[in-house]
Design a protein around this motif. Structure first.
Motif, PDB file in Angstrom:
ATOM      1  N   ILE A 120       3.410  -1.947 -16.052  1.00 38.08           N
ATOM      2  CA  ILE A 120       4.337  -0.588 -15.104  1.00 38.08           C
ATOM      3  C   ILE A 120       5.081  -1.872 -13.768  1.00 38.08           C
ATOM      4  O   ILE A 120       3.841  -1.220 -13.166  1.00 38.08           O
ATOM      5  N   GLN A 121       5.688  -1.711 -13.843  1.00 39.13           N
ATOM      6  CA  GLN A 121       6.537  -1.758 -12.860  1.00 39.13           C
ATOM      7  C   GLN A 121       7.601  -1.342 -12.002  1.00 39.13           C
ATOM      8  O   GLN A 121       8.227  -0.196 -12.373  1.00 39.13           O
ATOM      9  N   PHE A 122       7.447  -1.028 -10.604  1.00 42.40           N
ATOM     10  CA  PHE A 122       8.220   0.097  -9.650  1.00 42.40           C
ATOM     11  C   PHE A 122       8.646  -1.314  -8.887  1.00 42.40           C
ATOM     12  O   PHE A 122       8.178  -2.387  -7.880  1.00 42.40           O
ATOM     13  N   LYS A 123      10.159  -1.104  -8.567  1.00 37.25           N
ATOM     14  CA  LYS A 123      10.742  -1.555  -7.244  1.00 37.25           C
ATOM     15  C   LYS A 123      11.493  -0.531  -6.694  1.00 37.25           C
ATOM     16  O   LYS A 123      11.821   0.418  -7.363  1.00 37.25           O
ATOM     17  N   ARG A 124      12.041  -0.907  -5.090  1.00 42.45           N
ATOM     18  CA  ARG A 124      12.654  -0.222  -4.830  1.00 42.45           C
ATOM     19  C   ARG A 124      14.593  -0.374  -5.015  1.00 42.45           C
ATOM     20  O   ARG A 124      14.724  -1.272  -5.354  1.00 42.45           O
ATOM     21  N   ASN A 125      15.197   0.956  -5.046  1.00 42.93           N
ATOM     22  CA  ASN A 125      16.765  -0.218  -4.900  1.00 42.93           C
ATOM     23  C   ASN A 125      17.267  -0.069  -4.046  1.00 42.93           C
ATOM     24  O   ASN A 125      16.612  -0.331  -3.215  1.00 42.93           O
ATOM     25  N   ALA A 126      18.740   0.424  -3.737  1.00 34.09           N
ATOM     26  CA  ALA A 126      18.975  -1.084  -2.157  1.00 34.09           C
ATOM     27  C   ALA A 126      19.123   0.173  -1.389  1.00 34.09           C
ATOM     28  O   ALA A 126      19.020   0.149  -0.244  1.00 34.09           O
ATOM     29  N   ALA A 127      18.677   1.949  -1.620  1.00 33.91           N
ATOM     30  CA  ALA A 127      18.659   2.626  -0.573  1.00 33.91           C
ATOM     31  C   ALA A 127      17.488   2.639  -0.558  1.00 33.91           C
ATOM     32  O   ALA A 127      16.983   3.488   0.284  1.00 33.91           O
ATOM     33  N   ILE A 181      -4.143  -0.521  -9.886  1.00 28.96           N
ATOM     34  CA  ILE A 181      -3.742  -1.390  -8.850  1.00 28.96           C
ATOM     35  C   ILE A 181      -3.622  -2.964  -9.663  1.00 28.96           C
ATOM     36  O   ILE A 181      -4.762  -3.308  -9.934  1.00 28.96           O
ATOM     37  N   GLN A 182      -2.390  -3.499 -10.166  1.00 37.83           N
ATOM     38  CA  GLN A 182      -2.606  -4.545 -10.754  1.00 37.83           C
ATOM     39  C   GLN A 182      -1.764  -5.943 -10.197  1.00 37.83           C
ATOM     40  O   GLN A 182      -2.194  -7.154 -10.190  1.00 37.83           O
ATOM     41  N   GLY A 183      -1.209  -5.954  -9.643  1.00 28.85           N
ATOM     42  CA  GLY A 183      -0.960  -6.878  -7.994  1.00 28.85           C
ATOM     43  C   GLY A 183       1.260  -6.219  -7.440  1.00 28.85           C
ATOM     44  O   GLY A 183       1.769  -5.526  -8.101  1.00 28.85           O
ATOM     45  N   PHE A 184       0.987  -7.339  -6.711  1.00 26.60           N
ATOM     46  CA  PHE A 184       2.327  -6.526  -6.104  1.00 26.60           C
ATOM     47  C   PHE A 184       2.935  -8.065  -5.241  1.00 26.60           C
ATOM     48  O   PHE A 184       2.174  -8.760  -4.863  1.00 26.60           O
ATOM     49  N   LYS A 185       4.085  -8.922  -6.188  1.00 28.59           N
ATOM     50  CA  LYS A 185       5.143  -9.545  -5.859  1.00 28.59           C
ATOM     51  C   LYS A 185       6.408  -9.859  -5.815  1.00 28.59           C
ATOM     52  O   LYS A 185       6.508  -8.481  -6.745  1.00 28.59           O
ATOM     53  N   LEU A 231       0.587  -1.177   0.038  1.00 29.73           N
ATOM     54  CA  LEU A 231      -0.008  -0.028   0.558  1.00 29.73           C
ATOM     55  C   LEU A 231       1.193   1.148   0.230  1.00 29.73           C
ATOM     56  O   LEU A 231       0.789   2.898  -0.576  1.00 29.73           O
ATOM     57  N   GLU A 232       1.710   1.086   0.639  1.00 29.01           N
ATOM     58  CA  GLU A 232       2.769   2.018   0.603  1.00 29.01           C
ATOM     59  C   GLU A 232       3.155   2.200  -0.806  1.00 29.01           C
ATOM     60  O   GLU A 232       3.663   3.592  -1.554  1.00 29.01           O
ATOM     61  N   ALA A 233       3.092   1.396  -1.893  1.00 26.61           N
ATOM     62  CA  ALA A 233       4.135   1.443  -2.517  1.00 26.61           C
ATOM     63  C   ALA A 233       3.504   2.174  -3.843  1.00 26.61           C
ATOM     64  O   ALA A 233       3.528   3.108  -4.558  1.00 26.61           O
ATOM     65  N   VAL A 234       2.002   1.646  -3.867  1.00 26.50           N
ATOM     66  CA  VAL A 234       1.384   2.428  -4.556  1.00 26.50           C
ATOM     67  C   VAL A 234       0.967   4.169  -4.524  1.00 26.50           C
ATOM     68  O   VAL A 234       1.704   4.415  -5.876  1.00 26.50           O
ATOM     69  N   ALA A 235       0.825   4.244  -3.389  1.00 26.96           N
ATOM     70  CA  ALA A 235       1.846   6.003  -2.714  1.00 26.96           C
ATOM     71  C   ALA A 235       2.541   6.283  -3.727  1.00 26.96           C
ATOM     72  O   ALA A 235       2.347   7.250  -4.726  1.00 26.96           O
ATOM     73  N   ALA A 236       3.881   5.868  -2.946  1.00 27.55           N
ATOM     74  CA  ALA A 236       5.223   6.564  -3.669  1.00 27.55           C
ATOM     75  C   ALA A 236       4.940   6.726  -4.931  1.00 27.55           C
ATOM     76  O   ALA A 236       5.665   7.082  -5.691  1.00 27.55           O
ATOM     77  N   SER A 237       4.856   4.946  -6.099  1.00 31.22           N
ATOM     78  CA  SER A 237       4.702   5.225  -7.084  1.00 31.22           C
ATOM     79  C   SER A 237       4.126   5.791  -8.059  1.00 31.22           C
ATOM     80  O   SER A 237       4.352   6.421  -8.961  1.00 31.22           O
ATOM     81  N   VAL A 238       2.413   6.267  -7.485  1.00 36.34           N
ATOM     82  CA  VAL A 238       1.677   7.041  -8.090  1.00 36.34           C
ATOM     83  C   VAL A 238       2.756   8.173  -9.088  1.00 36.34           C
ATOM     84  O   VAL A 238       3.014   8.940  -9.203  1.00 36.34           O
ATOM     85  N   GLN A 239       2.657   9.403  -6.970  1.00 35.00           N
ATOM     86  CA  GLN A 239       3.816  10.397  -6.920  1.00 35.00           C
ATOM     87  C   GLN A 239       4.715  10.325  -7.780  1.00 35.00           C
ATOM     88  O   GLN A 239       5.197  11.258  -8.870  1.00 35.00           O
TER      89      GLN A 239
END
Length: 523
Positions: A367-374, A334-338, A263-271
């Motif tokens: 369209i996919q979103f992922k955290r980097n090492a930081a 949202i299509q999914g989170f895995k 859920l946090e990823a959705v807000a961050a990715s949309v922004q």
């Protein structure tokens, strides 16, 4: 006190019905009706009948009904409030989803009906309001739609049209609210929503946090014909179904341990996506690169490839490039989170002041979103190793079409940005308007030009286009598909898939596309 009241008892249902019938014969304002009721009750007070039912607590009639209409994002459209006497008012929903009505001259209970778009999808949503709620704030959301459906045992749209709201009472509405809350409690916990939440009347902001984040994650479907409803968790695909009538089950909608992160990823990715679309590839290349994940891949284009492309755009003065194009995020789903990866479908508006053909509404899937090492959320994009497809509206003739396009052109290109074409043997196109098993196309690499090839669909006899001289040209790499543009422009865009196979028959990857929807050119 009159004999009728003594006979009936002031607390009886029959007395209440008689009073209501009297008020219909002799119309009064809501305030005077309430005063008359209180006077009648006080006239019955006194005396020593200790076994008499205590009088009901007086309820203050609502004078204002306001709230938020949202389906994750604020609903953009119109909202109507209606009472059981078919009195109604309508107003536009504000940009933040808020609305307000003066109902001092109307009689509760009320039904609210909101119609509009949110996140690129069209909605018609309902909610109910009663005087006994004691609070003029009401939410109109997919959750309120289901609460009303369960309270009345049918489609809220049908119930609203009938204009007989006698079934609506605070008790049954609160019961259904509590039951629905219990069923989505795992997601409410993940969004850190307090247990005291009231899904019907909780004040919230459409800001992708708390209750609004849950609205993004929960998909509500109501089957009015079979009197069933289904809840779906968009984050993991889990579903839960039950009936609109009878006792409600106790099972809960499954949520994974990483739902809070999702859920946090959705807000961050949309922004993040809004920021990405606001940048110009001609002047802000470095800022764009900073938003791309190290593993970025878009139709075979890596982050290093993208850096070279941006260098070119920064140095070019070619007038063929339209520098006036502005892109904005119109919606998302949202299509999914895995495995730490969030997948969204994006709705993007593309507007140009120079070229009408560049004005379009785009839907981009996967369209996919992922955290980097930081730990920062960045763009992975679609992770497709190649680009073979283009799906666009067409007339299958030389006549340009915008809103009145009759066909969709599913076109396969031979070129790609890497050497995947060396292993490609064939592909299968699937989607609305095509046979259930899809349509196969074979691929032949060019003997002369690296990275080029030729596609031939099995149904080549149907793939012809009119030339300017009136003759017809056979396009073996294009499928013409009849198109319902109206549905597409309402957000019901068809999704097409190209399954690409190698020479051993192994599936290499699946490329998913939707049509590019042109807008009417400026006059």
């Amino acid at each position: 006190m009159p004999a009728l009241a003594k006979r009936l008892g002031t607390g009886s249902a029959l007395f209440s019905k008689s009073l209501e019938k009297y008020s219909m014969l002799f119309p009064m304002t809501r305030a005077s009706l309430l005063l008359a009721t209180m006077l009648a009750l006080s006239a019955c007070g006194g005396g020593g009948d200790s076994g008499q039912t205590p009088p009901p607590v007086a309820v203050t009639p609502l004078t204002t009904v306001s709230g938020i209409a949202a389906a994750g994002a604020p609903l953009q459209g119109t909202i109507i409030i209606k009472d059981g006497f078919n009195n109604l008012k309508a107003t536009g929903i504000k940009a933040d989803g808020s609305f307000s009505f003066d109902v001092s001259q109307m009689k509760a209970p009320f039904m609210l009906r909101a119609q509009g778009d949110a996140n690129g999808t069209s909605y018609v949503l309902h909610a109910a309001a009663t005087d006994a709620d004691g609070n003029g704030h009401f939410n109109v959301t997919p959750l309120s739609e289901l609460i009303v459906a369960r309270a009345v045992g049918q489609s809220p749209a049908q119930f609203y049209a009938a204009a007989n709201f006698s079934q609506l009472g605070k008790t049954q509405l609160d019961q259904q609210e509590a039951a629905l809350q219990a069923r989505i409690q795992p997601l409410l916990d993940a969004a850190k929503v307090p247990s005291s939440v009231d899904l019907r009347r909780q004040v919230f902001a459409a800001d992708l946090t708390g209750l609004d984040a849950v609205l993004e994650a929960v998909e509500v479907s109501i089957d009015a014909d079979n009197k069933q409803f289904t809840l779906r968790n968009r984050l993991n695909g889990a579903t839960l179904s039950d009936g609109l009538q009878g006792s409600q089950g106790s099972s809960t909608l499954k949520a994974d341990a990483d739902s809070s992160e999702a859920l946090e990823a959705v807000a961050a990715s949309v922004q993040l996506m809004k920021e990405h679309l606001s940048l110009s590839e001609f002047t802000q290349g470095q800022e764009i690169l900073a938003l791309l994940h190290p593993d970025y891949l878009s139709y075979g284009v890596t982050k290093a490839d993208e850096a070279k492309n941006l260098e070119y755009f920064a140095s070019t003065t070619n007038s063929d490039h339209d520098r006036s194009i502005k892109r904005t995020l119109a919606g998302y789903q949202i299509q999914g989170f895995k495995d730490g990866v969030l997948t969204l479908t994006l709705d993007i508006t593309e507007r140009s002041s120079m070229k009408a053909e560049n004005n379009a509404d785009l839907r981009i899937v996967d369209i996919q979103f992922k955290r980097n090492a930081a730990g920062k959320w960045l763009l992975l994009w679609n992770q497709y190793p190649a680009s073979f497809t283009h799906v666009g509206l067409d007339n299958a003739s030389t006549t340009a079409c915008f809103e009145s396009c009759k066909y969709m052109a599913f076109e396969l290109y031979g070129s790609t940005f890497n050497k995947i074409q060396e292993t490609v043997a064939y592909a299968v196109a699937k989607g609305p308007g095509l046979p259930e098993g899809g349509v196969r196309a074979t691929y032949t690499p060019s003997r002369f030009t690296s990275g080029e090839g030729r596609w031939v669909f099995d149904t080549v006899k149907t793939n012809s286009v009119m030339n300017p001289d009136g003759s017809f040209q056979l396009n073996t790499h294009v499928l013409w598909i009849k198109m319902d543009v109206a549905k597409a422009q309402m957000g019901k865009w068809p999704v097409y898939a190209l399954e690409v196979f190698d020479r051993t028959g192994k599936l290499i990857y699946i490329e998913r596309e939707v049509p590019r929807i042109p807008v009417v050119p400026r006059t």
